[in-house]
Design a protein around this motif. Structure first.
Motif, mmCIF file in Angstrom:
data_model
loop_
_atom_site.group_PDB
_atom_site.id
_atom_site.type_symbol
_atom_site.label_atom_id
_atom_site.label_comp_id
_atom_site.label_asym_id
_atom_site.label_seq_id
_atom_site.Cartn_x
_atom_site.Cartn_y
_atom_site.Cartn_z
ATOM 1 N N ARG A 1 29.120 22.467 60.013
ATOM 2 C CA ARG A 1 30.197 22.918 60.893
ATOM 3 C C ARG A 1 29.777 24.187 61.631
ATOM 4 N N PHE A 2 30.129 24.257 62.899
ATOM 5 C CA PHE A 2 29.821 25.423 63.718
ATOM 6 C C PHE A 2 31.104 25.958 64.342
ATOM 7 N N LEU A 3 31.297 27.259 64.245
ATOM 8 C CA LEU A 3 32.367 27.932 64.975
ATOM 9 C C LEU A 3 31.705 28.738 66.080
ATOM 10 N N VAL A 4 31.978 28.367 67.310
ATOM 11 C CA VAL A 4 31.327 29.003 68.452
ATOM 12 C C VAL A 4 32.398 29.547 69.391
ATOM 13 N N THR A 5 32.187 30.766 69.870
ATOM 14 C CA THR A 5 33.145 31.359 70.810
ATOM 15 C C THR A 5 32.505 31.485 72.186
ATOM 16 N N PHE A 6 33.343 31.366 73.209
ATOM 17 C CA PHE A 6 32.879 31.451 74.597
ATOM 18 C C PHE A 6 33.789 32.388 75.376
ATOM 19 N N GLY A 7 33.255 32.917 76.450
ATOM 20 C CA GLY A 7 34.024 33.842 77.268
ATOM 21 C C GLY A 7 34.907 33.162 78.288
ATOM 22 N N ASP A 8 34.629 31.875 78.558
ATOM 23 C CA ASP A 8 35.432 31.171 79.554
ATOM 24 C C ASP A 8 35.366 29.670 79.287
ATOM 25 N N TRP A 9 36.286 28.935 79.904
ATOM 26 C CA TRP A 9 36.370 27.484 79.712
ATOM 27 C C TRP A 9 35.135 26.765 80.260
ATOM 28 N N GLU A 10 34.618 27.244 81.378
ATOM 29 C CA GLU A 10 33.484 26.574 82.014
ATOM 30 C C GLU A 10 32.270 26.521 81.089
ATOM 31 N N SER A 11 32.031 27.605 80.330
ATOM 32 C CA SER A 11 30.902 27.631 79.399
ATOM 33 C C SER A 11 31.071 26.601 78.295
ATOM 34 N N THR A 12 32.306 26.446 77.836
ATOM 35 C CA THR A 12 32.591 25.452 76.804
ATOM 36 C C THR A 12 32.255 24.050 77.300
ATOM 37 N N GLY A 13 32.728 23.744 78.480
ATOM 38 C CA GLY A 13 32.463 22.424 79.047
ATOM 39 C C GLY A 13 30.982 22.178 79.265
ATOM 40 N N GLU A 14 30.247 23.231 79.672
ATOM 41 C CA GLU A 14 28.813 23.074 79.931
ATOM 42 C C GLU A 14 28.055 22.759 78.642
ATOM 43 N N VAL A 15 28.442 23.382 77.527
ATOM 44 C CA VAL A 15 27.804 23.098 76.239
ATOM 45 C C VAL A 15 28.034 21.646 75.833
ATOM 46 N N ILE A 16 29.258 21.166 76.019
ATOM 47 C CA ILE A 16 29.565 19.768 75.680
ATOM 48 C C ILE A 16 28.727 18.826 76.535
ATOM 49 N N ARG A 17 28.621 19.120 77.810
ATOM 50 C CA ARG A 17 27.816 18.281 78.710
ATOM 51 C C ARG A 17 26.347 18.251 78.276
ATOM 52 N N LYS A 18 25.814 19.412 77.867
ATOM 53 C CA LYS A 18 24.409 19.487 77.468
ATOM 54 C C LYS A 18 24.164 18.744 76.153
ATOM 55 N N LEU A 19 25.122 18.840 75.235
ATOM 56 C CA LEU A 19 25.000 18.093 73.984
ATOM 57 C C LEU A 19 24.941 16.595 74.260
ATOM 58 N N ARG A 20 25.853 16.121 75.092
ATOM 59 C CA ARG A 20 25.914 14.692 75.394
ATOM 60 C C ARG A 20 24.653 14.223 76.125
ATOM 61 N N SER A 21 24.223 14.987 77.108
ATOM 62 C CA SER A 21 23.045 14.580 77.869
ATOM 63 C C SER A 21 21.767 14.672 77.042
ATOM 64 N N SER A 22 21.807 15.438 75.930
ATOM 65 C CA SER A 22 20.661 15.533 75.017
ATOM 66 C C SER A 22 20.707 14.466 73.928
ATOM 67 N N LYS A 23 21.625 13.510 74.070
ATOM 68 C CA LYS A 23 21.791 12.394 73.122
ATOM 69 C C LYS A 23 22.213 12.873 71.737
ATOM 70 N N ILE A 24 22.957 13.971 71.696
ATOM 71 C CA ILE A 24 23.533 14.467 70.439
ATOM 72 C C ILE A 24 25.011 14.109 70.437
ATOM 73 N N LEU A 25 25.415 13.333 69.421
ATOM 74 C CA LEU A 25 26.807 12.892 69.332
ATOM 75 C C LEU A 25 27.478 13.559 68.140
ATOM 76 N N PRO A 26 28.254 14.608 68.376
ATOM 77 C CA PRO A 26 28.903 15.313 67.269
ATOM 78 C C PRO A 26 29.894 14.422 66.517
ATOM 79 N N TYR A 27 30.135 14.762 65.258
ATOM 80 C CA TYR A 27 31.110 14.062 64.423
ATOM 81 C C TYR A 27 32.502 14.235 65.003
ATOM 82 N N LEU A 28 32.840 15.455 65.427
ATOM 83 C CA LEU A 28 34.109 15.710 66.107
ATOM 84 C C LEU A 28 34.022 17.026 66.856
ATOM 85 N N PHE A 29 34.899 17.168 67.837
ATOM 86 C CA PHE A 29 35.073 18.415 68.585
ATOM 87 C C PHE A 29 36.518 18.873 68.428
ATOM 88 N N GLU A 30 36.708 20.194 68.316
ATOM 89 C CA GLU A 30 38.061 20.728 68.478
ATOM 90 C C GLU A 30 37.955 22.028 69.255
#
Length: 269
Positions: A226-255
């Motif tokens: 489990r990872f708890l990660v904080t971001f300064g803005d919404w755009e950074s959060t979305g960019e991390v999710i996009r990079k995970l998906r494009s790197s073929k990493i499929l997380p168990y869940l997101f919240e």
């Protein structure tokens, strides 16, 4: 006519004959829990019945049709859509029908009655090294039948999908009191209309689910991190999710929680 409930005394007597007097509630504190759901939708039932078999459900639905009374199937009442309450109805509390009929470890499915909770189902499956992935927020109490009728999702849907992706076959009591079976617990079941998935998410409007065959899979062998990660803005959060998906990493869940929601939760809880 029963003065307290507004239901015909003969109908009440017949319900008691079908399911036993101890399983029929028509007044007082016993039915107060059935007046609302988790979203506080309200509706006072005429009578609550706890059927113990498919045959009882069929007889009750047939009786209700003859008497012109609406029928509502209810699990744990954790619905947020108003599908678990109905004014003046015969409420079927399905939780007494909670058996795991069969666990098929070769074809990877479980045959189960609708009243078992998802948590209890997974407790039983764990002994065999399997689990049922869909996890609605109310999985600790919500029932299999209710989750199917609501087309429930949950945080793991990113990886595993929702209820519709795991239901293989259903046994259902239709509005005329007849029992029908839809689908088969087969990997390749492609002929005819897909009536199984017509029922998933139908919120009890098409029939009463009395049994289901659900796909199951082996428990993960890799330890979850489990990872708890904080971001300064919404755009950074979305960019991390996009990079995970494009790197073929499929997380168990997101919240994801934003600052306003965290503050509101802290103030309330």
């Amino acid at each position: 006519m029963d003065v307290q409930t507004g239901i015909d005394g003969r109908v009440l007597q017949r319900l008691e004959e079908i399911s036993g007097k101890e399983n029929v509630m028509s007044a007082g504190p016993a039915i107060e829990d059935y007046n609302h759901d988790m979203a506080d939708y309200e509706g006072v039932p005429a009578v609550v019945v706890r059927p113990r078999s498919e045959q009882e459900v069929a007889e009750i639905v047939g009786l209700a049709r003859e008497a012109g009374l609406p029928v509502l199937a209810r699990g744990a009442g954790s619905s947020l859509t108003g599908a678990a309450v109905l004014q003046g109805s015969i409420v079927l509390d399905m939780r007494a029908m909670a058996k795991v009929v069969k666990v098929d470890l070769v074809n990877w499915y479980v045959q189960v009655q609708p009243g078992i909770s998802l948590e209890d189902l997974n407790t039983e499956l764990k002994a065999s090294g399997f689990f049922f992935p869909p996890d609605p927020a109310s999985s600790y109490i919500c029932t299999v039948g209710g989750a199917i009728a609501e087309g429930s999702g949950g945080l793991r849907c990113v990886r595993y999908g929702t209820m519709k992706d795991w239901v293989m076959s259903l046994r259902v009591v239709l509005a005329n009191g007849k029992v029908s079976r839809f689908g088969e617990p087969l990997a390749k079941n492609r002929a005819g209309y897909d009536l199984v998935h017509l029922f998933v998410g139908s919120e009890g409007t098409l029939g009463v689910i009395t049994e289901a065959c659900l796909k199951i899979i082996p428990l993960p062998t890799v330890k979850t991190r489990r990872f708890l990660v904080t971001f300064g803005d919404w755009e950074s959060t979305g960019e991390v999710i996009r990079k995970l998906r494009s790197s073929k990493i499929l997380p168990y869940l997101f919240e994801f929680l934003d600052r306003d929601n965290i503050q509101a939760l802290n103030e309330r809880l």
